[in-house]
Design a protein around this motif. Structure first.
Motif, PDB file in Angstrom:
ATOM      1  N   GLU A   1      -6.470   1.394  -9.231  1.00 38.46           N
ATOM      2  CA  GLU A   1      -7.643   1.437  -8.368  1.00 38.46           C
ATOM      3  C   GLU A   1      -7.396   0.935  -6.951  1.00 38.46           C
ATOM      4  O   GLU A   1      -8.170   1.256  -6.054  1.00 38.46           O
ATOM      5  CB  GLU A   1      -8.779   0.632  -8.997  1.00 38.46           C
ATOM      6  CG  GLU A   1      -9.290   1.235 -10.301  1.00 38.46           C
ATOM      7  CD  GLU A   1     -10.494   0.504 -10.843  1.00 38.46           C
ATOM      8  OE1 GLU A   1     -10.934  -0.476 -10.201  1.00 38.46           O
ATOM      9  OE2 GLU A   1     -10.993   0.908 -11.909  1.00 38.46           O
ATOM     10  N   THR A   2      -6.357   0.158  -6.726  1.00 42.22           N
ATOM     11  CA  THR A   2      -6.169  -0.426  -5.400  1.00 42.22           C
ATOM     12  C   THR A   2      -4.784  -0.113  -4.845  1.00 42.22           C
ATOM     13  O   THR A   2      -3.813   0.070  -5.587  1.00 42.22           O
ATOM     14  CB  THR A   2      -6.332  -1.959  -5.445  1.00 42.22           C
ATOM     15  OG1 THR A   2      -5.365  -2.519  -6.339  1.00 42.22           O
ATOM     16  CG2 THR A   2      -7.729  -2.340  -5.918  1.00 42.22           C
ATOM     17  N   ASP A   3      -4.724  -0.046  -3.509  1.00 39.05           N
ATOM     18  CA  ASP A   3      -3.463   0.057  -2.763  1.00 39.05           C
ATOM     19  C   ASP A   3      -2.677   1.329  -3.058  1.00 39.05           C
ATOM     20  O   ASP A   3      -1.458   1.361  -2.834  1.00 39.05           O
ATOM     21  CB  ASP A   3      -2.560  -1.158  -3.032  1.00 39.05           C
ATOM     22  CG  ASP A   3      -3.194  -2.459  -2.582  1.00 39.05           C
ATOM     23  OD1 ASP A   3      -3.898  -2.435  -1.566  1.00 39.05           O
ATOM     24  OD2 ASP A   3      -3.004  -3.486  -3.259  1.00 39.05           O
TER      25      ASP A   3
ATOM     26  N   LYS B   1       0.470  16.506 -13.141  1.00 41.10           N
ATOM     27  CA  LYS B   1      -0.612  15.759 -13.777  1.00 41.10           C
ATOM     28  C   LYS B   1      -0.220  14.301 -13.899  1.00 41.10           C
ATOM     29  O   LYS B   1      -1.070  13.405 -13.782  1.00 41.10           O
ATOM     30  CB  LYS B   1      -0.920  16.356 -15.147  1.00 41.10           C
ATOM     31  CG  LYS B   1      -2.119  15.723 -15.863  1.00 41.10           C
ATOM     32  CD  LYS B   1      -2.418  16.424 -17.172  1.00 41.10           C
ATOM     33  CE  LYS B   1      -3.694  15.880 -17.813  1.00 41.10           C
ATOM     34  NZ  LYS B   1      -3.592  14.438 -18.140  1.00 41.10           N
ATOM     35  N   ASN B   2       1.074  14.049 -14.115  1.00 44.70           N
ATOM     36  CA  ASN B   2       1.560  12.669 -14.191  1.00 44.70           C
ATOM     37  C   ASN B   2       1.216  11.907 -12.918  1.00 44.70           C
ATOM     38  O   ASN B   2       0.773  10.759 -12.959  1.00 44.70           O
ATOM     39  CB  ASN B   2       3.070  12.635 -14.388  1.00 44.70           C
ATOM     40  CG  ASN B   2       3.539  13.540 -15.508  1.00 44.70           C
ATOM     41  OD1 ASN B   2       3.522  14.770 -15.360  1.00 44.70           O
ATOM     42  ND2 ASN B   2       3.970  12.963 -16.621  1.00 44.70           N
ATOM     43  N   GLY B   3       1.437  12.554 -11.768  1.00 49.39           N
ATOM     44  CA  GLY B   3       1.140  11.906 -10.500  1.00 49.39           C
ATOM     45  C   GLY B   3      -0.341  11.645 -10.319  1.00 49.39           C
ATOM     46  O   GLY B   3      -0.751  10.551  -9.915  1.00 49.39           O
ATOM     47  N   ALA B   4      -1.171  12.650 -10.610  1.00 46.73           N
ATOM     48  CA  ALA B   4      -2.615  12.483 -10.482  1.00 46.73           C
ATOM     49  C   ALA B   4      -3.116  11.386 -11.423  1.00 46.73           C
ATOM     50  O   ALA B   4      -3.935  10.537 -11.039  1.00 46.73           O
ATOM     51  CB  ALA B   4      -3.321  13.803 -10.763  1.00 46.73           C
ATOM     52  N   ASP B   5      -2.620  11.387 -12.658  1.00 47.98           N
ATOM     53  CA  ASP B   5      -3.056  10.383 -13.632  1.00 47.98           C
ATOM     54  C   ASP B   5      -2.639   8.974 -13.210  1.00 47.98           C
ATOM     55  O   ASP B   5      -3.375   8.001 -13.430  1.00 47.98           O
ATOM     56  CB  ASP B   5      -2.487  10.696 -15.018  1.00 47.98           C
ATOM     57  CG  ASP B   5      -3.167  11.891 -15.675  1.00 47.98           C
ATOM     58  OD1 ASP B   5      -4.227  12.322 -15.183  1.00 47.98           O
ATOM     59  OD2 ASP B   5      -2.619  12.394 -16.677  1.00 47.98           O
ATOM     60  N   TYR B   6      -1.460   8.848 -12.599  1.00 48.60           N
ATOM     61  CA  TYR B   6      -1.005   7.528 -12.167  1.00 48.60           C
ATOM     62  C   TYR B   6      -1.932   6.981 -11.072  1.00 48.60           C
ATOM     63  O   TYR B   6      -2.291   5.798 -11.080  1.00 48.60           O
ATOM     64  CB  TYR B   6       0.436   7.596 -11.665  1.00 48.60           C
ATOM     65  CG  TYR B   6       1.007   6.246 -11.296  1.00 48.60           C
ATOM     66  CD1 TYR B   6       1.366   5.333 -12.278  1.00 48.60           C
ATOM     67  CD2 TYR B   6       1.159   5.885  -9.966  1.00 48.60           C
ATOM     68  CE1 TYR B   6       1.878   4.076 -11.937  1.00 48.60           C
ATOM     69  CE2 TYR B   6       1.667   4.637  -9.618  1.00 48.60           C
ATOM     70  CZ  TYR B   6       2.020   3.739 -10.609  1.00 48.60           C
ATOM     71  OH  TYR B   6       2.516   2.494 -10.272  1.00 48.60           O
TER      72      TYR B   6
ATOM     73  N   ALA C   1     -11.793   9.390  -3.411  1.00 51.33           N
ATOM     74  CA  ALA C   1     -11.241   9.085  -2.093  1.00 51.33           C
ATOM     75  C   ALA C   1      -9.763   8.755  -2.112  1.00 51.33           C
ATOM     76  O   ALA C   1      -9.146   8.635  -1.049  1.00 51.33           O
ATOM     77  CB  ALA C   1     -12.014   7.928  -1.464  1.00 51.33           C
ATOM     78  N   ARG C   2      -9.163   8.625  -3.280  1.00 53.61           N
ATOM     79  CA  ARG C   2      -7.726   8.346  -3.339  1.00 53.61           C
ATOM     80  C   ARG C   2      -6.872   9.591  -3.097  1.00 53.61           C
ATOM     81  O   ARG C   2      -5.655   9.479  -2.911  1.00 53.61           O
ATOM     82  CB  ARG C   2      -7.388   7.725  -4.696  1.00 53.61           C
ATOM     83  CG  ARG C   2      -7.898   6.298  -4.863  1.00 53.61           C
ATOM     84  CD  ARG C   2      -7.770   5.799  -6.277  1.00 53.61           C
ATOM     85  NE  ARG C   2      -8.745   6.441  -7.170  1.00 53.61           N
ATOM     86  CZ  ARG C   2      -8.938   6.109  -8.437  1.00 53.61           C
ATOM     87  NH1 ARG C   2      -8.226   5.124  -8.967  1.00 53.61           N
ATOM     88  NH2 ARG C   2      -9.839   6.732  -9.180  1.00 53.61           N
TER      89      ARG C   2
ATOM     90  N   ARG D   1       0.857  -1.180   0.000  1.00 51.89           N
ATOM     91  CA  ARG D   1       0.000   0.000   0.000  1.00 51.89           C
ATOM     92  C   ARG D   1       0.904   1.245   0.000  1.00 51.89           C
ATOM     93  O   ARG D   1       1.803   1.361   0.828  1.00 51.89           O
ATOM     94  CB  ARG D   1      -0.938  -0.003   1.198  1.00 51.89           C
ATOM     95  CG  ARG D   1      -1.725  -1.313   1.274  1.00 51.89           C
ATOM     96  CD  ARG D   1      -2.773  -1.309   2.368  1.00 51.89           C
ATOM     97  NE  ARG D   1      -3.879  -0.448   1.960  1.00 51.89           N
ATOM     98  CZ  ARG D   1      -4.284   0.617   2.636  1.00 51.89           C
ATOM     99  NH1 ARG D   1      -3.648   0.979   3.733  1.00 51.89           N
ATOM    100  NH2 ARG D   1      -5.303   1.322   2.202  1.00 51.89           N
ATOM    101  N   VAL D   2       0.655   2.144  -0.928  1.00 53.67           N
ATOM    102  CA  VAL D   2       1.553   3.280  -1.154  1.00 53.67           C
ATOM    103  C   VAL D   2       0.774   4.587  -1.114  1.00 53.67           C
ATOM    104  O   VAL D   2      -0.309   4.697  -1.714  1.00 53.67           O
ATOM    105  CB  VAL D   2       2.270   3.151  -2.516  1.00 53.67           C
ATOM    106  CG1 VAL D   2       3.090   4.407  -2.820  1.00 53.67           C
ATOM    107  CG2 VAL D   2       3.179   1.917  -2.531  1.00 53.67           C
ATOM    108  N   VAL D   3       1.332   5.564  -0.424  1.00 49.68           N
ATOM    109  CA  VAL D   3       0.846   6.936  -0.496  1.00 49.68           C
ATOM    110  C   VAL D   3       1.878   7.752  -1.254  1.00 49.68           C
ATOM    111  O   VAL D   3       3.027   7.882  -0.815  1.00 49.68           O
ATOM    112  CB  VAL D   3       0.633   7.557   0.898  1.00 49.68           C
ATOM    113  CG1 VAL D   3       0.151   9.004   0.760  1.00 49.68           C
ATOM    114  CG2 VAL D   3      -0.362   6.747   1.701  1.00 49.68           C
TER     115      VAL D   3
END
Length: 347
Positions: free
Chosen positions: A189-191, A179-184, A241-242, A170-172
């Motif tokens: 969808e998980t973790d 935008k690259n970060g948001a798109d990734y 929620a991510r 699980r990664v924060v």
């Protein structure tokens, strides 16, 4: 005429409290508004073991003024010598809520960070096994990589391979700036979750550089182009929620910020919530503010939403924030958003 908004008391999922006199000065600024915070471990020396995290937690609680309620959520600093069993024991005891990855040399006090990711594989596998999140400062540090590209390169070169080779980790992605970060995040969808700071929602690199260098806007990861800021704002106000608040409030003495080689960090703890309320209102997304500040983070970390509330109030008068706070023999300059703010947190 005034407008008010009551929300579950927020948490800060990325916070620097420092130590000593600085800790005593800045802790009340967070505890006034936030119930809990993920505490960064990049002290000198760093907080590497469970015993060191327990001692740091005790110093934080000793510095908390009487009558204030605040829970520090402790983390460990990942090094190439970190013991997986010590990490697991600190997690099992309830002491730590995450482990922090700094690529060596990426930011303030990160010299003890990771260079060879093969050397931390056993720790990451143990974390995946026990469900302990990894908080990532997502930048490469190669000198040949332009500073404005380092987050995007990190995602491709390091983050994605690490996640692919460690199923269930699980990664924060902390303080995403592109935008690259948001798109990734949106593509996974998980973790995976991401924190976003106040300054990266409201400023771009022109705000920092046009007309002269503004050192109190200098932070790492550095402010990017307007198109990236717009992508972060869209993510934060989407209700997804991510994405959740991590202020990365990072106090430095004023003289260290206003020096020839200035320190990186913005001290936003005193006014983060009023600035966010104004920003979300401008984006016609006030109804999404509680999710971003108070609900999405607890959901990711498996913690309950705070049962107490705070009320934000808007008036037709500009809110005055302190320009500086005292910190021992020094002062710390409070972040100035560069525009009038009309929201306050009701006392």
């Amino acid at each position: 005429m005034s407008t008010s908004l009551t929300i579950a008391r927020p948490d800060d999922w990325h916070l620097h409290l420092r130590d000593g006199a600085m800790l005593e000065a800045v802790l009340p600024e967070t505890a006034r508004h936030f119930a809990r915070a993920i505490i960064m471990p990049n002290l000198v020396p760093p907080v590497v073991t469970g015993a060191e995290a327990a001692a740091y937690r005790d110093r934080i609680m000793a510095a908390l003024p009487d009558g204030m309620q605040f829970e520090p959520l402790m983390t460990l600093y990942l090094t190439e010598d970190t013991d997986p069993e010590d990490v697991a024991a600190a997690h099992a005891s309830g002491l730590i809520k995450a482990v922090k990855l700094y690529p060596a040399g990426a930011t303030t006090n990160s010299a003890s960070g990771v260079t060879n990711f093969d050397k931390v594989r056993a720790v990451l596998e143990k974390m995946a096994e026990i469900g302990l999140p990894l908080c990532v400062h997502g930048e490469v540090t190669d000198r040949e990589i332009d500073i404005f590209d380092r987050e995007a390169v990190f995602i491709d070169r390091i983050l994605d391979p690490v996640r692919q080779s460690t199923p269930g980790l699980r990664v924060v992605m902390e303080h995403i700036t592109t935008k690259n970060g948001a798109d990734y995040v949106l593509a996974n969808e998980t973790d995976l979750g991401a924190t976003i700071t106040v300054q990266h929602l409201i400023l771009d690199r022109n705000d920092m550089l046009v007309g002269g260098m503004r050192p109190h806007y200098y932070c790492l990861p550095i402010l990017k182009r307007a198109e990236h800021r717009e992508a972060l704002l869209a993510a934060a106000t989407s209700g997804d929620a991510r994405f959740f608040l991590g202020t990365d409030s990072a106090p430095h003495p004023t003289h260290a910020k206003e020096s020839e080689c200035c320190s990186a960090g913005c001290f936003t703890a005193p006014n983060a919530l009023p600035i966010l309320a104004q920003t979300f209102e401008k984006a016609s997304a006030l109804d999404k503010l509680e999710g971003f500040t108070s609900r999405h983070g607890p959901a990711f970390y498996g913690l309950p939403v705070n049962t107490d509330t705070i009320t934000l109030t808007k008036s037709d008068r500009v809110t005055e924030f302190p320009a500086k706070i005292d910190a021992g023999d020094h002062t710390v300059t409070v972040f100035d958003p560069g525009f009038p703010v009309y929201w306050t947190v009701a006392s």
